[in-house]
Design an enzyme around this catalytic site. Structure first.
Site, PDB file in Angstrom:
ATOM      1  N   GLY A 256       1.051  -1.069   0.087  1.00 24.49           N
ATOM      2  CA  GLY A 256      -0.001   0.021   0.024  1.00 24.49           C
ATOM      3  C   GLY A 256       0.721   1.283   0.054  1.00 24.49           C
ATOM      4  N   ALA A 257       1.997   1.322   0.779  1.00 23.09           N
ATOM      5  CA  ALA A 257       2.898   2.238   0.890  1.00 23.09           C
ATOM      6  C   ALA A 257       4.189   1.848   1.615  1.00 23.09           C
ATOM      7  CB  ALA A 257       2.227   3.185   1.601  1.00 23.09           C
ATOM      8  N   MET A 258       5.189   2.685   1.611  1.00 19.85           N
ATOM      9  CA  MET A 258       6.370   2.378   2.123  1.00 19.85           C
ATOM     10  C   MET A 258       7.026   3.640   3.069  1.00 19.85           C
ATOM     11  SD  MET A 258       8.647   0.382   3.216  1.00 19.85           S
ATOM     12  CE  MET A 258      10.394   0.436   4.019  1.00 19.85           C
ATOM     13  N   GLU A 259       7.277   3.540   4.496  1.00 11.35           N
ATOM     14  CA  GLU A 259       7.416   4.587   5.374  1.00 11.35           C
ATOM     15  C   GLU A 259       8.856   5.087   5.098  1.00 11.35           C
ATOM     16  OE1 GLU A 259       8.191   0.794   7.771  1.00 11.35           O
ATOM     17  OE2 GLU A 259       6.870   1.305   6.107  1.00 11.35           O
ATOM     18  N   HIS A 290      -0.976   6.291   8.934  1.00 15.02           N
ATOM     19  CA  HIS A 290      -0.184   4.993   9.162  1.00 15.02           C
ATOM     20  C   HIS A 290       1.248   5.256   8.706  1.00 15.02           C
ATOM     21  CE1 HIS A 290       0.317   0.566   8.958  1.00 15.02           C
ATOM     22  NE2 HIS A 290       1.415   0.871   8.346  1.00 15.02           N
ATOM     23  N   GLU A 291       1.566   5.819   7.657  1.00 15.39           N
ATOM     24  CA  GLU A 291       2.742   5.873   7.093  1.00 15.39           C
ATOM     25  C   GLU A 291       3.594   7.024   8.063  1.00 15.39           C
ATOM     26  OE1 GLU A 291       4.207   3.545   5.479  1.00 15.39           O
ATOM     27  OE2 GLU A 291       2.379   2.653   5.282  1.00 15.39           O
ATOM     28  N   GLU A 313       4.407  -2.369  12.441  1.00 18.22           N
ATOM     29  CA  GLU A 313       3.267  -2.199  11.859  1.00 18.22           C
ATOM     30  C   GLU A 313       2.199  -2.267  12.467  1.00 18.22           C
ATOM     31  OE1 GLU A 313       3.340  -1.477   8.712  1.00 18.22           O
ATOM     32  OE2 GLU A 313       5.366  -1.992   8.526  1.00 18.22           O
TER      33      GLU A 313
END
Length: 826
Positions: A256-259, A290-291, A313
């Protein structure tokens, strides 16, 4: 590729102190490879041997303290560094590295709309070595200085603010101490929207072909970002630790995404080209929240080894939903969590592959990669939510802030986290952690009511071992409004109980875990189940209804409730539902699990007809235009379940559903895909639609449609593309797999069921974890619910030696298949 073991990482961390990476990437050397030069400055605490990781196409030169090393000593992905002396060292590595088309390492994408090229990195776990040489483990943090050469018309983004030096050269500001897997680069002719907030540069970036769609949503995206940023600064005492905050929406992204610190990458499906529901917008907002939480928990303070990835997470998952509820217009996010995310966790936790939230046996990176599942995200977040309920938010946040202060720009373990929490409470947090984080499986709570007249008591049967603090909702029938229920009282009960709980008059419905504050399956007493059957839609709160729907879902999966009874409940109550997350979640389970897997092939047409009638009711109910999201969900599911082509073919020809919505690209591809399944379209119509929509999404839609055609040649072409040519990108592989298997075409594709196991094992070994995951998730013949499919899969696990990523997916799929077979038994 050799995987890094925990023992090797611990030995290397004792030996080395890594200070700084200076990295030069040349993205102008061709379509297949890029240049990578890395200088690593580090100190050996004592004399010893070690190694550095890289996976080059060509390794040109290596020097250690100015002395050349033999490039031929590279063994797989490890370059030995023998005989290090105690003291400071400088390692210089020059290599050519391969671009990726699987979303791992440096991914390269050509936009079919305009021919523009975009590159971005995804370096999670052990993929940094695909881009530059590194001591690739999370507890060897360092400063990273990055220079990139790119085509003159491109923009280069990185973890720090980038400066264009001229002649296509870009330099990024040095990072603070971060882990190797968090380094990020995104390069291409980006369309950007920039602003400042609290003195910090903010940016949104996407492909140029998506510019109008990003611009349309930029105000909303930036508002959410600012609201979350401000709320986190109210919660956290440590300020945001990086020099900028860019959010890049990139193509063919696996997650979904990467931090990545300062440069969060998102899948660019979050730049909406077509109409979406408010729940989908809420999901995007949750991912943003979230990120951003990861900037503190994950980036500022990072796990020491991959056994604690759950903590990253779970914390971000909990904070994402909670902060969105507190700071934005999305105030009902926990309903979506309960319907979608929690179900993901419950399912994962009942499979043979289950593991503790905080596993202790993560011996290497290959094992760690398998733990990215509903347990690490949803169950862990549920555990943290229960912890906050138990501790109180004030003590929880005090512990979090102590954790940040103690370990900022460093690494920490679960024990460190628990110690930080324990410093602010008299409760036994260590015992809580043992009970919740070191155990597996889902508890089940079942109520028993005893007594007569106005004097009833509640005893809760507890199947499991964890302590719970749950709310018990007591609901009475509303005599003034038939079919409605009113909340009489919520009672807090600690599980296990010591004495029965007095209730007074027996309620029409007693609901355990009302408010969904713990992680457990719940059952109903017989009278309460009858109330659910007749009055579920009369419950006043959507989160309460979510708990009930989850209980029904669990009962179906456990064989305690007939699948047809679930469909009857959906048919009776969903037409009255107003919460979009509930409507979508129930319809998705009813169609993709109940109708496609849990009822027999003979029962399936009636199940599909029931769901089509339900969708028609929702479409009729929303003709006034007051509920566009609800109408869109109903239209999508009507298309998905259409048994005959006439109605949806007319929609496609007219370009609209009567009364709306107009068919945007997403709906057009959905209709065409269903027509392909039904044999009511052909290659020429698919080609015409692709000409109308030549985007990346259009290309995926065309691949999905072609694979869905009920034609032997089309099936063979699709199969060859997936398993023989290795030319499909991760997204095109997934789209082709999604189209291939259709319950209506079981006879046509029967011969491919045994072929799947052999071909999936081979492609996973050739193409790596991302394609292995896609093959196991999307190319598995999930429709083939029969003992032969199960037997073939078990033989594959025993004799074919699938890669770890594929093995995990097959274990999960075969367990789901076994469950479906059990549910089908009378």
């Amino acid at each position: 590729m050799s995987v890094l073991t925990r023992d090797e990482a611990q030995s290397r961390a004792k030996l080395l102190d890594v200070h700084r990476y200076t990295i030069e990437l040349d993205l102008t050397t061709g379509d297949e490879t890029f240049g990578s030069t890395t200088v690593i400055r580090f100190t050996a605490r004592s004399a010893g041997d070690t190694f550095v990781e890289l996976r080059p196409m060509a390794l040109h030169s290596v020097t250690l303290d100015g002395e050349p090393l033999d490039p031929d000593t590279l063994d797989d992905n490890r370059l030995p560094l023998p005989g290090l002396t105690a003291g400071d060292h400088e390692l210089r590595v020059r290599a050519d590295m391969c671009y990726s088309t699987t979303g791992e390492g440096m991914h390269r994408f050509t936009d079919p709309t305009d021919g523009e090229i975009y590159l971005y990195t995804q370096l999670f776990m052990n993929d940094v070595q695909r881009v530059f040489a590194a001591f690739d483990q999370p507890d060897l943090k360092a400063v990273f200085e990055l220079t990139v050469k790119a085509p003159e018309t491109w923009t280069v983004l990185a973890n720090g603010i980038t400066e264009h030096l001229g002649d296509g050269r870009w330099q990024a500001a040095p990072t603070p101490l971060v882990s190797t897997y968090l380094v990020a680069v995104a390069a291409g002719p980006w369309h950007s929207v920039r602003t400042e907030h609290q003195g910090l540069p903010f940016g949104l970036h996407c492909r140029r072909s998506l510019a109008p769609h990003l611009d349309a949503d930029a105000d909303e995206l930036l508002e959410i970002t600012k609201q979350c940023y401000d709320r986190y600064h109210e919660k956290f005492e440590e300020p945001y630790p990086f020099d900028s905050y860019d959010q890049a929406f990139v193509p063919e992204f696996n997650a979904g995404a990467m931090e990545n610190p300062g440069l969060v990458t998102f899948r660019d499906e979050f730049v909406y080209r077509s109409a979406v529901t408010d729940t989908e917008r809420q999901t995007r907002a949750m991912v943003i929240a979230h990120e951003m939480a990861h900037m503190w928990f994950g980036d500022l303070v990072t796990l020491q080894w991959w056994d604690d990835i759950w903590l990253n997470e779970s914390f971000a998952e909990y904070m994402g939903y909670q902060t969105l509820t507190e700071a934005t217009r999305y105030t009902d996010t926990w309903t979506d969590f309960g319907v979608v995310r929690k179900a993901w966790g419950y399912d994962a936790d009942q499979r043979p592959s289950t593991h503790p939230v905080a596993p202790e046996n993560v011996d290497d990176t290959a094992s760690a990669l398998l733990n990215f599942d509903g347990i690490s995200y949803a169950k862990g977040a549920s555990a943290l939510r229960q912890l906050v309920t138990w501790l109180g938010e004030k003590d929880f946040l005090a512990g979090i802030n102590t954790h940040f202060a103690r370990h900022k720009f460093a690494n920490a373990t679960l024990a460190d986290f628990i110690d930080s929490l324990a410093a602010h409470t008299d409760r036994d947090v260590h015992a809580w952690a043992d009970a919740w984080l070191r155990t597996t499986g889902v508890d089940t709570l079942t109520p028993t009511l005893t007594g007569s007249n106005g004097d009833h008591t509640l005893t809760v049967d507890h199947h499991g071992s964890r302590p719970h603090r749950v709310a018990v909702g007591l609901y009475d029938l509303d005599l003034a409004d038939e079919g409605s229920l009113t909340l009489r009282e919520r009672i807090e009960v600690d599980i296990p109980q010591h004495t029965p709980q007095p209730l007074g008059k027996r309620p029409a419905l007693l609901l355990l875990n009302d408010g969904d504050l713990t992680y457990t399956k719940v059952r109903f007493d017989p009278a309460s189940f009858e109330t659910v059957r007749t009055s579920l839609s009369g419950l006043p709160d959507p989160l309460t209804r979510a708990v009930v729907w989850n209980a029904l879902r669990d009962a179906v999966r456990d064989g305690d409730l007939a699948p047809t009874a679930y469909l009857e409940a959906a048919r009776a109550h969903l037409p009255k539902e107003t919460d979009l997350a509930l409507v979508e979640g129930v319809l998705a389970f009813a169609s993709r699990q109940v109708a496609d897997r849990y009822v027999t092939p003979e029962q399936r047409p009636a199940a599909v007809a029931t769901l089509s009638a339900l969708c028609r009711d929702l479409i009729r109910r929303t003709e006034d235009g007051d509920h566009p999201g609800l109408r869109l969900i109903a239209v999508r599911h009507f298309i998905e379940g259409a048994a005959h082509p006439d109605t949806i073919a007319a929609w496609l020809a007219d370009g609209t559903v009567p009364g709306g919505p107009e068919l945007d690209p997403d709906l057009r591809w959905r209709v065409l895909a269903r027509l392909a399944v039904l044999g009511a379209t052909d290659d020429s119509a698919i080609a015409a639609e692709l000409e109308r929509d030549p985007s990346a999404t259009g290309r995926e839609g065309a691949a999905r449609c072609r694979a869905a055609l009920p034609d032997a040649d089309a099936k063979e072409r699709a199969w060859t593309a997936m398993f023989s040519t290795d030319s499909l990108s991760n997204y095109l592989f997934t789209a082709t797999a999604q189209g291939f298997w259709q319950p209506e075409q079981a006879d046509l594709v029967a011969a491919y069921v045994p072929r799947f196991y052999e071909d999936a094992v081979a492609v996973a070994a050739r193409r790596g974890p991302a394609i292995a995951d896609a093959a196991g998730r999307f190319a598995f013949p999930a429709h083939a619910v029969d003992p032969d499919t199960l037997r073939l899969g078990e033989h594959c696990l025993t004799h074919a030696d699938p890669t770890p990523a594929l093995r995990r997916k097959l274990i999960d799929q075969l367990d789901d298949l076994s469950r479906a077979l059990r549910v089908r038994k009378p």
